[in-house]
Every structure is written in structure tokens, then in C-alpha cells.
Design a protein around this motif. Structure first.
Motif, PDB file in Angstrom:
ATOM      1  N   ARG A 184      -5.913 -11.658  16.279  1.00 43.10           N
ATOM      2  CA  ARG A 184      -4.831 -12.351  15.568  1.00 43.10           C
ATOM      3  C   ARG A 184      -3.650 -11.432  15.256  1.00 43.10           C
ATOM      4  NH1 ARG A 184      -4.468 -16.079  11.258  1.00 43.10           N
ATOM      5  NH2 ARG A 184      -5.975 -17.357  12.387  1.00 43.10           N
ATOM      6  N   PHE A 185      -3.952 -10.188  14.847  1.00 39.32           N
ATOM      7  CA  PHE A 185      -2.904  -9.292  14.352  1.00 39.32           C
ATOM      8  C   PHE A 185      -2.664  -8.122  15.303  1.00 39.32           C
ATOM      9  CE2 PHE A 185      -5.184 -11.056  10.650  1.00 39.32           C
ATOM     10  CZ  PHE A 185      -4.144 -11.781  10.073  1.00 39.32           C
ATOM     11  N   ALA A 186      -1.412  -7.642  15.314  1.00 37.99           N
ATOM     12  CA  ALA A 186      -1.079  -6.451  16.091  1.00 37.99           C
ATOM     13  C   ALA A 186      -1.629  -5.217  15.375  1.00 37.99           C
ATOM     14  CB  ALA A 186       0.428  -6.332  16.260  1.00 37.99           C
ATOM     15  N   GLU A 187      -1.963  -4.180  16.143  1.00 40.48           N
ATOM     16  CA  GLU A 187      -2.542  -2.977  15.558  1.00 40.48           C
ATOM     17  C   GLU A 187      -1.632  -2.326  14.511  1.00 40.48           C
ATOM     18  OE1 GLU A 187      -5.544   0.547  16.769  1.00 40.48           O
ATOM     19  OE2 GLU A 187      -4.657  -0.718  18.312  1.00 40.48           O
ATOM     20  N   PRO A 188      -0.295  -2.261  14.726  1.00 34.05           N
ATOM     21  CA  PRO A 188       0.575  -1.665  13.694  1.00 34.05           C
ATOM     22  C   PRO A 188       0.467  -2.389  12.347  1.00 34.05           C
ATOM     23  CG  PRO A 188       1.745  -1.798  15.764  1.00 34.05           C
ATOM     24  CD  PRO A 188       0.460  -2.554  15.957  1.00 34.05           C
ATOM     25  N   PHE A 189       0.248  -3.700  12.369  1.00 36.00           N
ATOM     26  CA  PHE A 189       0.091  -4.459  11.129  1.00 36.00           C
ATOM     27  C   PHE A 189      -1.175  -4.009  10.401  1.00 36.00           C
ATOM     28  CE2 PHE A 189      -1.914  -7.984   8.870  1.00 36.00           C
ATOM     29  CZ  PHE A 189      -0.895  -8.411   8.025  1.00 36.00           C
ATOM     30  N   LEU A 190      -2.281  -3.873  11.131  1.00 38.96           N
ATOM     31  CA  LEU A 190      -3.539  -3.445  10.519  1.00 38.96           C
ATOM     32  C   LEU A 190      -3.462  -1.997  10.056  1.00 38.96           C
ATOM     33  CD1 LEU A 190      -6.123  -5.103  12.943  1.00 38.96           C
ATOM     34  CD2 LEU A 190      -5.257  -5.976  10.754  1.00 38.96           C
ATOM     35  N   ASP A 191      -2.705  -1.173  10.794  1.00 40.99           N
ATOM     36  CA  ASP A 191      -2.576   0.238  10.418  1.00 40.99           C
ATOM     37  C   ASP A 191      -1.876   0.403   9.072  1.00 40.99           C
ATOM     38  OD1 ASP A 191      -3.847   1.013  12.728  1.00 40.99           O
ATOM     39  OD2 ASP A 191      -2.016   1.541  13.801  1.00 40.99           O
ATOM     40  N   ARG A 192      -1.074  -0.584   8.671  1.00 38.60           N
ATOM     41  CA  ARG A 192      -0.372  -0.498   7.384  1.00 38.60           C
ATOM     42  C   ARG A 192      -1.343  -0.527   6.216  1.00 38.60           C
ATOM     43  NH1 ARG A 192       3.837  -4.776   9.029  1.00 38.60           N
ATOM     44  NH2 ARG A 192       3.144  -5.903   7.169  1.00 38.60           N
ATOM     45  N   VAL A 193      -2.540  -1.028   6.457  1.00 38.54           N
ATOM     46  CA  VAL A 193      -3.558  -1.083   5.400  1.00 38.54           C
ATOM     47  C   VAL A 193      -4.024   0.324   5.027  1.00 38.54           C
ATOM     48  CG1 VAL A 193      -5.921  -1.884   4.887  1.00 38.54           C
ATOM     49  CG2 VAL A 193      -4.284  -3.419   6.003  1.00 38.54           C
ATOM     50  N   ASP A 194      -3.879   1.283   5.935  1.00 40.66           N
ATOM     51  CA  ASP A 194      -4.359   2.652   5.679  1.00 40.66           C
ATOM     52  C   ASP A 194      -3.769   3.250   4.402  1.00 40.66           C
ATOM     53  OD1 ASP A 194      -5.827   2.496   7.991  1.00 40.66           O
ATOM     54  OD2 ASP A 194      -4.452   3.709   9.196  1.00 40.66           O
ATOM     55  N   VAL A 195      -2.562   2.828   4.031  1.00 42.08           N
ATOM     56  CA  VAL A 195      -1.910   3.397   2.845  1.00 42.08           C
ATOM     57  C   VAL A 195      -2.679   3.058   1.566  1.00 42.08           C
ATOM     58  CG1 VAL A 195      -0.372   1.450   2.296  1.00 42.08           C
ATOM     59  CG2 VAL A 195       0.365   3.789   1.796  1.00 42.08           C
ATOM     60  N   PHE A 196      -3.513   2.025   1.609  1.00 42.17           N
ATOM     61  CA  PHE A 196      -4.304   1.656   0.423  1.00 42.17           C
ATOM     62  C   PHE A 196      -5.224   2.798  -0.013  1.00 42.17           C
ATOM     63  CE2 PHE A 196      -4.298  -3.215   1.452  1.00 42.17           C
ATOM     64  CZ  PHE A 196      -2.918  -3.230   1.316  1.00 42.17           C
ATOM     65  N   GLU A 197      -5.610   3.646   0.943  1.00 47.15           N
ATOM     66  CA  GLU A 197      -6.497   4.774   0.631  1.00 47.15           C
ATOM     67  C   GLU A 197      -5.906   5.673  -0.460  1.00 47.15           C
ATOM     68  OE1 GLU A 197      -9.467   5.464   1.844  1.00 47.15           O
ATOM     69  OE2 GLU A 197      -9.670   4.379   3.745  1.00 47.15           O
ATOM     70  N   GLU A 198      -4.594   5.708  -0.553  1.00 47.94           N
ATOM     71  CA  GLU A 198      -3.921   6.593  -1.503  1.00 47.94           C
ATOM     72  C   GLU A 198      -3.971   6.063  -2.938  1.00 47.94           C
ATOM     73  OE1 GLU A 198       0.051   7.230  -0.126  1.00 47.94           O
ATOM     74  OE2 GLU A 198      -0.590   7.639   1.941  1.00 47.94           O
ATOM     75  N   TYR A 199      -4.451   4.822  -3.117  1.00 42.90           N
ATOM     76  CA  TYR A 199      -4.387   4.187  -4.433  1.00 42.90           C
ATOM     77  C   TYR A 199      -5.764   3.882  -5.016  1.00 42.90           C
ATOM     78  CZ  TYR A 199       0.572   3.422  -3.441  1.00 42.90           C
ATOM     79  OH  TYR A 199       1.902   3.597  -3.157  1.00 42.90           O
ATOM     80  N   LEU A 200      -6.846   4.435  -4.475  1.00 40.26           N
ATOM     81  CA  LEU A 200      -8.187   4.042  -4.893  1.00 40.26           C
ATOM     82  C   LEU A 200      -8.626   4.658  -6.222  1.00 40.26           C
ATOM     83  CD1 LEU A 200     -10.101   3.992  -1.493  1.00 40.26           C
ATOM     84  CD2 LEU A 200      -9.007   2.108  -2.713  1.00 40.26           C
ATOM     85  N   SER A 201      -7.984   5.723  -6.642  1.00 38.93           N
ATOM     86  CA  SER A 201      -8.287   6.311  -7.953  1.00 38.93           C
ATOM     87  C   SER A 201      -7.262   5.805  -8.969  1.00 38.93           C
ATOM     88  CB  SER A 201      -8.218   7.834  -7.896  1.00 38.93           C
ATOM     89  OG  SER A 201      -8.292   8.380  -9.198  1.00 38.93           O
ATOM     90  N   ILE A 202      -7.735   5.452 -10.173  1.00 35.08           N
ATOM     91  CA  ILE A 202      -6.806   5.000 -11.222  1.00 35.08           C
ATOM     92  C   ILE A 202      -6.521   6.117 -12.228  1.00 35.08           C
ATOM     93  CG2 ILE A 202      -7.646   2.631 -10.986  1.00 35.08           C
ATOM     94  CD1 ILE A 202      -8.974   3.045 -13.800  1.00 35.08           C
ATOM     95  N   GLU A 203      -6.843   7.346 -11.878  1.00 34.87           N
ATOM     96  CA  GLU A 203      -6.732   8.472 -12.810  1.00 34.87           C
ATOM     97  C   GLU A 203      -5.335   8.594 -13.422  1.00 34.87           C
ATOM     98  OE1 GLU A 203      -7.735  13.251 -12.980  1.00 34.87           O
ATOM     99  OE2 GLU A 203      -7.444  12.279 -11.043  1.00 34.87           O
ATOM    100  N   GLU A 204      -4.305   8.624 -12.591  1.00 34.11           N
ATOM    101  CA  GLU A 204      -2.943   8.815 -13.104  1.00 34.11           C
ATOM    102  C   GLU A 204      -2.488   7.628 -13.939  1.00 34.11           C
ATOM    103  OE1 GLU A 204      -0.106  11.080 -10.293  1.00 34.11           O
ATOM    104  OE2 GLU A 204      -1.380   9.873  -8.983  1.00 34.11           O
TER     105      GLU A 204
END
Length: 331
Positions: A184-204
Motif C-alpha cells: 500500500r505504501f511507498a518505502e520513503p513513507f514507512l521510513d519516516r516512522v524511524d524518527v519515532f525511535e528518538e521519542y521513546l523516553s519521556i525523561e526530558e
């Protein structure tokens, strides 16, 4: 029983009702809506505990990180600083020594990054599991007057959601079902999800929120935002009025959930947190200044109703349901 967290009814009558032992050093024990327990260790300091398993099928290169963040997000949410972790690792017989080394090395690295030390645990290869199961007990320290609880919440406070809901659920769907999604989706669209990895800690976000008057914080994880809202309200014994249109969510999460016909508001949301504050705009502005996201989505009320506004429609929140991701991923 259904797969996933047990229902609130089972939690109350079959689990919590059986826990009758008492110790004078325990200040806060198991309760609906409370993800941490507290024990006094001195005149002005307390130990905070949170135990969390990772049961989703996650790549071994990410599993250790997710496990540590999930445990310490709860600890940080209650105003405590991480100091130690205990780890239980169960791996299937298909694993080898290098697989185990990868997970343990990552656990140690992320714990160290957060200021904690791995102090013990258990490691076992067993035919009882088909995917690795990591359970982390996070241990934190908090000043006696700094620890927060859902009991501190009263009516007419702002409800804030940080970052974007459904992030780690979306990551898991892409990691495990990418081939299907590519139909259904182009690979660049799915690759944008990778940025979520940077937000998994709520420490700050947790640190900044408390510095700007937050009353309490509740980590959003399995069961999604709808489950977390119910748990917080139940633990605080307050009502809610939440505007669903203000809940922050990424377009990638919406479209991927539409593809699988699942509800993104019931999707695992590690990295996003509920914050209760008297002055929500002050907290939101402070969080945005450090490059993270936050939005005021509603208010607490003095009624027992937990209301979700969907346009002109008013719906009542349900007790937490099974996480939607379990409808897609095979465990």
C-alpha cells in the motif's frame, strides 16, 4: 482470557483483592492507575519500583532499549531518578549466545545512559517462549516531598499529552509487517516512522513538566491513550472531558492503522505521556522549548463521567481494552 493486559475487573477481583500482606516501610503498593510502588529508606528519601515486560515481537537490536525505556518512563513519571535495574530474559531455543549478548549489551548501554546500573536478574533459554521476553524492574530514588501520585489530581486541572500517541505501536507494525505495508505504501513513507525511535523516553519531558508545575504524570503504553486516560481518572477518582481532535497523532500512524483496520487511540504509545497540571499552557510551552511536542487536550472534572468529545458528539470512555496491536501481530 484474552491476550494482553488483564481487564480492570480481573485486576481488581482476582489480583489486587488477594494482596493483603502489609509492611510498614511500603508507602504505595499496587493500585489501579499506579504504575509504580514506593518504599521509604530514610528520613527524606524513598525507593520507587516499576516492573514492565516486553512481550511484543521486537527486533533483538531494539528489544533491550524498549524494555529499559518502558520501565524507567514509569519511574520518571513519578518524579524519581533511575538508579538500578533488574532484568529477566527468557529466550527461545532458536537463539544463540550472540543473540543474548546483543540484548544484554543494549540493556546495559541504555541503563547507563539514564544513570542506572544493572544489578542482577535471571537469564534462561526455554521452550516455553517463541520470542524473547524481557522483563525489567526499574528502581529509582525520589525525595519524600517530590514523589507524585494520581491521588494529587483534583477537578479543573489541565490534561496534557506529550509527543504523539501510537509511536511504539507504529514502529512495531512497520518492523514486523513491512512487506505487507509495502503493498500500500511507498518505502520513503514507512521510513519516516524511524524518527519515532528518538521519542521513546519521556525523561526530558517529565523533568521539564515537574519544573513547571505538573501535578502528576502517567506514562502511556499498552492500551494506548484511551486506556491511559481511564486508568488515570480511575486512580484519581475524577472525571474527564477530552477533545479527541487535540490529541497529537502523526499521519503515518493514522494511515497505517487504517490499513490494518485498528484504532490508533488504543495502540501502544510508549514515549507519550499524560501530564496533569493547574497551568497546562505553561507546561506545554516549556516542553516545546526543548524541541519536544505537547498539547492540552482537556480538563479533569468533578463528575464521574469520562467524556471523549468527537466533534459535536460526546462519547464515554470504556475501561481499558486489549491493545490493538495484538489484532495484527502474532505472539
Amino acid at each position: 482470557m484474552k491476550a494482553g493486559k488483564v481487564s480492570e475487573a480481573i485486576l481488581k477481583r482476582t489480583i489486587l483483592k488477594q494482596l493483603n500482606s502489609n509492611n510498614e516501610n511500603v508507602i504505595l503498593s499496587s493500585a489501579v492507575g499506579e504504575d509504580c510502588s514506593r518504599m521509604k529508606v530514610g528520613e527524606d528519601e524513598e525507593v520507587v519500583f516499576s516492573v514492565n515486560p516486553i512481550t511484543m515481537p521486537i527486533d533483538e537490536n531494539k528489544l533491550g532499549e524498549r524494555a529499559v525505556y518502558r520501565a524507567f518512563n514509569n519511574v520518571r513519571a513519578k518524579g524519581a531518578r533511575p538508579v538500578a535495574i533488574l532484568v529477566s530474559l527468557l529466550v527461545p531455543t532458536s537463539f544463540n549466545e550472540q543473540n543474548v549478548r546483543t540484548i544484554i549489551k543494549q540493556i546495559d548501554a541504555v541503563a547507563g545512559k539514564l544513570g542506572a546500573q544493572v544489578i542482577g536478574g535471571h537469564t534462561e533459554c526455554t521452550r516455553a517462549v517463541c520470542v524473547p521476553i524481557v522483563t525489567v524492574t526499574g528502581v529509582g530514588l525520589a525525595k519524600k516531598d517530590k514523589f507524585t501520585s494520581n491521588k494529587d489530581v483534583i477537578a479543573n486541572m489541565d490534561v496534557i499529552v506529550t509527543n504523539w500517541i501510537g509511536m511504539d505501536g507504529t514502529l512495531a507494525l512497520v518492523d514486523n509487517e513491512k512487506e505487507q505495508l509495502l503493498t500500500r505504501f511507498a518505502e520513503p513513507f514507512l521510513d519516516r516512522v524511524d524518527v519515532f525511535e528518538e521519542y521513546l523516553s519521556i525523561e526530558e519531558e517529565a523533568k521539564i513538566a515537574y519544573e513547571n508545575g505538573a501535578v502528576t504524570i502517567h506514562d502511556i503504553s499498552e492500551g494506548g491513550i484511551l486506556g491511559a486516560l481511564w486508568e488515570l481518572a480511575e486512580g484519581a477518582n475524577v472525571g474527564l472531558e477530552i477533545d479527541s481532535r487535540k490529541i497529537p497523532i502523526k499521519q503515518e500512524t493514522i494511515e497505517i492503522c487504517e490499513f490494518f483496520k485498528i484504532n490508533p487511540y488504543k495502540l501502544s504509545s510508549m514515549g507519550s505521556a499524560l501530564i496533569i497540571a493547574k497551568n497546562g499552557s505553561q507546561v506545554v510551552e516549556a516542553i516545546k522549548r526543548i524541541g519536544k511536542n505537547a498539547e492540552v487536550v482537556g480538563r479533569t472534572t468533578d463528575s464521574k463521567d469520562r467524556v471523549l468529545l468527537i466533534g459535536d458528539e460526546r462519547r464515554f470512555l470504556e475501561t481499558p481494552q486489549t491493545d490493538e496491536i495484538r489484532k495484527v501481530l502474532v505472539y
